[in-house]
Design an enzyme around this catalytic site. Structure first.
Site: not given
Ligand code: PPE
Length: 304
Positions: A157
């Protein structure tokens, strides 16, 4: 964003206004930072952080991929998240840990710079709106492809990845949509700018495989488990955008977003406009994060 009292900054809790860095911080110039997004939710036993160890493990894995030598242990980072929420007296919040190449030398090579970490938390409501949670959102497939594992490691990330997400998100918003859906370079559905994507067809749930350049979402894995525990088959498989158009239901998952129905993709209304499977998964997921499901209580770390 409403400021809170304190931010964890390189090992110490400092006042919100004092958590500052220099403009020549390496990560600001080259995107060399790894971050997490975690939620802490109200439960009958006080605030609880959802799947804290999985989030910290993903942060540590991302740091390893980027050759970052973290000056903090897993236990220290987990403890810092819990201390931070407690110190700020919040019942419910979003938690944002970040580790980055800080101040020292500029130039692409980050290896000579120290790694600094910070963790902030603040109150953050429904990422795609309360109405979106209820009625579903409108999405468009982006003309930007999702980063590919040969370009940037999608599993880490890394802040740099979010330049790709921001381009897609801005274009979707400017065109009047709520969110973008990004495809892989070979035309398969990958994910949203900050969410994983699922579709439902004939009572079965499908979501792209991890090699579709997606983040291994922690909400994604929770929802897969919730579906299977409730007798709904889930298959990780790749599919093209036209399969979304004719799906019965499509939805996003993410820490910030929770579980959100998608009611329209590229101007096509999805299914019948009712989302029984999505609604069931959304309800159980929300119950789980609020400590209302016995079976999923091991996912919670209580703050007090
Ligand atoms: N794909 C991406 C690209 C992504 O950033 C997230 C989380 C997910 C999938 C889902 O992952 P998880 O949170 O582990 O279920 N995105 C984070 C950031 C959002 C932001 O604007 O900053 C979040 O949901 O916290």
């Amino acid at each position: 964003m409403k400021p809170t009292k304190t931010i964890w900054f390189d090992g110490k809790l400092v006042p919100w206004d004092d958590a500052k860095i220099h403009v020549l911080t390496h990560a600001l110039h080259y995107g060399y930072a790894i971050f997490e997004g975690i939620r802490c939710n109200t439960t009958s036993n006080g605030p609880a952080i959802f799947r804290l160890s999985e989030h910290i493990d993903r942060l540590i894995s991302g740091a390893k991929t980027y050759r970052m030598r973290l000056p903090y242990s897993r236990e220290l980072l987990m403890g810092a998240c819990l201390d931070l929420v407690r110190e700020n007296g919040l019942e419910q919040c979003y938690i944002r840990p970040i580790v980055f190449s800080s101040f020292g030398e500029l130039g692409v090579n980050p290896l000579q710079n120290p790694i600094t970490g910070a963790i902030a938390c603040w109150e953050w409501g429904a990422y795609l709106g309360d109405e979106g949670m209820e009625k579903g959102i409108r999405c468009a497939v982006s003309s930007w492809a999702r980063i590919d594992a040969r370009i940037l490691p999608p599993q880490a990330k890394c802040s740099a990845n979010y330049a790709n997400s921001a381009l897609a998100k801005m274009d979707a918003i400017s065109a009047g949509y709520d969110e973008a859906i990004l495809l892989t370079l070979d035309g398969h559905v990958a994910e949203g700018s900050g969410e994983n994507i699922f579709m439902v067809r004939n009572g079965e749930v499908f979501t792209p495989t991890l090699d579709a350049g997606i983040l291994a979402g922690i909400t994604r894995s929770s929802v897969i488990q919730i579906a299977r525990d409730n007798g709904i088959p889930v298959q990780e498989k790749n599919f093209t955008r036209d399969e979304l158009f004719v799906a019965d239901e499509v939805f996003f998952t993410g820490t910030a977003a929770n579980v959100v129905p998608i009611r329209e993709v590229d101007g096509r209304v999805i299914g019948s406009g009712h989302y029984p499977v999505t609604k069931m998964l959304q309800t159980v997921y929300l119950d789980a994060i609020h400590g209302k499901v016995e079976k999923y209580k091991p996912w919670l770390s209580y703050v007090r």
